[in-house]
Motif scaffolding. Sequence first.
Motif, PDB file in Angstrom:
ATOM      1  N   ARG A 182       0.827  -1.207   0.000  1.00  0.00           N
ATOM      2  CA  ARG A 182       0.000   0.000   0.000  1.00  0.00           C
ATOM      3  C   ARG A 182       0.856   1.249   0.000  1.00  0.00           C
ATOM      4  O   ARG A 182       0.571   2.232  -0.707  1.00  0.00           O
ATOM      5  N   LEU A 183       1.948   1.221   0.780  1.00  0.00           N
ATOM      6  CA  LEU A 183       2.835   2.372   0.827  1.00  0.00           C
ATOM      7  C   LEU A 183       3.555   2.559  -0.502  1.00  0.00           C
ATOM      8  O   LEU A 183       3.795   3.692  -0.935  1.00  0.00           O
ATOM      9  N   VAL A 196       6.771   7.792   4.265  1.00  0.00           N
ATOM     10  CA  VAL A 196       7.304   8.239   2.976  1.00  0.00           C
ATOM     11  C   VAL A 196       8.713   8.791   3.163  1.00  0.00           C
ATOM     12  O   VAL A 196       9.613   8.526   2.355  1.00  0.00           O
ATOM     13  N   ARG A 216       2.926  18.681   1.689  1.00  0.00           N
ATOM     14  CA  ARG A 216       1.722  18.686   0.869  1.00  0.00           C
ATOM     15  C   ARG A 216       1.277  20.142   0.698  1.00  0.00           C
ATOM     16  O   ARG A 216       1.085  20.856   1.682  1.00  0.00           O
ATOM     17  N   ARG A 275       2.311   2.036  -3.374  1.00  0.00           N
ATOM     18  CA  ARG A 275       1.362   2.723  -4.251  1.00  0.00           C
ATOM     19  C   ARG A 275       1.329   4.222  -3.940  1.00  0.00           C
ATOM     20  O   ARG A 275       1.241   5.062  -4.849  1.00  0.00           O
ATOM     21  N   THR A 276       1.413   4.555  -2.640  1.00  0.00           N
ATOM     22  CA  THR A 276       1.445   5.963  -2.244  1.00  0.00           C
ATOM     23  C   THR A 276       2.687   6.649  -2.786  1.00  0.00           C
ATOM     24  O   THR A 276       2.619   7.785  -3.288  1.00  0.00           O
ATOM     25  N   ALA A 283       2.437   7.192  -6.540  1.00  0.00           N
ATOM     26  CA  ALA A 283       1.450   8.206  -6.918  1.00  0.00           C
ATOM     27  C   ALA A 283       1.934   9.637  -6.668  1.00  0.00           C
ATOM     28  O   ALA A 283       1.262  10.596  -7.066  1.00  0.00           O
ATOM     29  N   ASP A 284       3.083   9.780  -6.029  1.00  0.00           N
ATOM     30  CA  ASP A 284       3.632  11.114  -5.746  1.00  0.00           C
ATOM     31  C   ASP A 284       2.616  12.006  -5.033  1.00  0.00           C
ATOM     32  O   ASP A 284       2.396  13.155  -5.399  1.00  0.00           O
ATOM     33  N   GLU A 285       2.025  11.456  -3.988  1.00  0.00           N
ATOM     34  CA  GLU A 285       1.036  12.226  -3.234  1.00  0.00           C
ATOM     35  C   GLU A 285       1.675  13.362  -2.434  1.00  0.00           C
ATOM     36  O   GLU A 285       1.006  14.323  -2.075  1.00  0.00           O
ATOM     37  N   GLU A 293       0.216  13.993   8.905  1.00  0.00           N
ATOM     38  CA  GLU A 293      -0.696  13.357   7.959  1.00  0.00           C
ATOM     39  C   GLU A 293      -0.309  11.894   7.811  1.00  0.00           C
ATOM     40  O   GLU A 293       0.876  11.531   7.931  1.00  0.00           O
ATOM     41  N   ARG A 294      -1.279  11.061   7.550  1.00  0.00           N
ATOM     42  CA  ARG A 294      -1.042   9.631   7.411  1.00  0.00           C
ATOM     43  C   ARG A 294       0.034   9.361   6.358  1.00  0.00           C
ATOM     44  O   ARG A 294       0.034   9.960   5.281  1.00  0.00           O
ATOM     45  N   ASP A 295       0.939   8.491   6.705  1.00  0.00           N
ATOM     46  CA  ASP A 295       2.001   7.978   5.820  1.00  0.00           C
ATOM     47  C   ASP A 295       3.159   8.953   5.608  1.00  0.00           C
ATOM     48  O   ASP A 295       4.157   8.573   4.990  1.00  0.00           O
TER      49      ASP A 295
END
Length: 221
Positions: free
Chosen positions: A57-58, A150, A118, A60-61, A64-66, A144-146
């Motif tokens: 899951r991480l 990251v 962010r 994917r985060t 995605a360059d969140e 914030e989550r993750d």
Amino acid sequence: MTRSSDDTITITPEILLKAYAAGIFPMAEDADDPSLFWVEPRERGIIPLDGFHLPKRLARTIRADEFEVRVDQDFEAVIAGCAAPAADREKTWINRRIRDLYGQLFDAGFCHTVEVYRDDRLVGGLYGVRLKGAFFGESMFHTERDASKVALVHLVARLKRGGFTLLDTQFVTSHLAQFGAIEVPRRTYKQMLRAAMEHEGRWYVWPKGQNVSGEEILTAL
């Protein structure tokens, strides 16, 4: 764990680096305690760089360059975030002397930050000390989550790309265990540390101001 007080010695950045090279590091009881003590755990936490585990899951985060991730841009904000109370900690061991000492190491190029943003707002990060081929992780935070996760993934990718051989986490927490963190006996750790002191890791494998894409980070892992 063994401890010794700093009452009979004035800790300078130079002494601090020698301590890391010898396998010890300083802590304080809490933010309001002006004194420091030396710590040398019998079992040392590390993340084997060749055994780093990245949850799907991480990944994917990351891909995605969140978040935007930068290094060495705002030490004061990162250490303030690490020192702030959070859901998983009511108090911190980061006192004023810790802030001053590591701030001096940052100015001298031995302390580094990985910062997660962010919309240009700092939402997580970590800091630690770089010495030869070793990186000594000190603390991390997130709002914030993750975000702190990251930061850790970006750190590991940078260390692997830069030829580092040791990522010291001091202790193993459940948070770090999910990434492959393990404990090693003091004697084993000292051997790994000596090997890491024999070569120079390269921190700026990507330019200082560059926002590295998630895809490139995953490739470096």
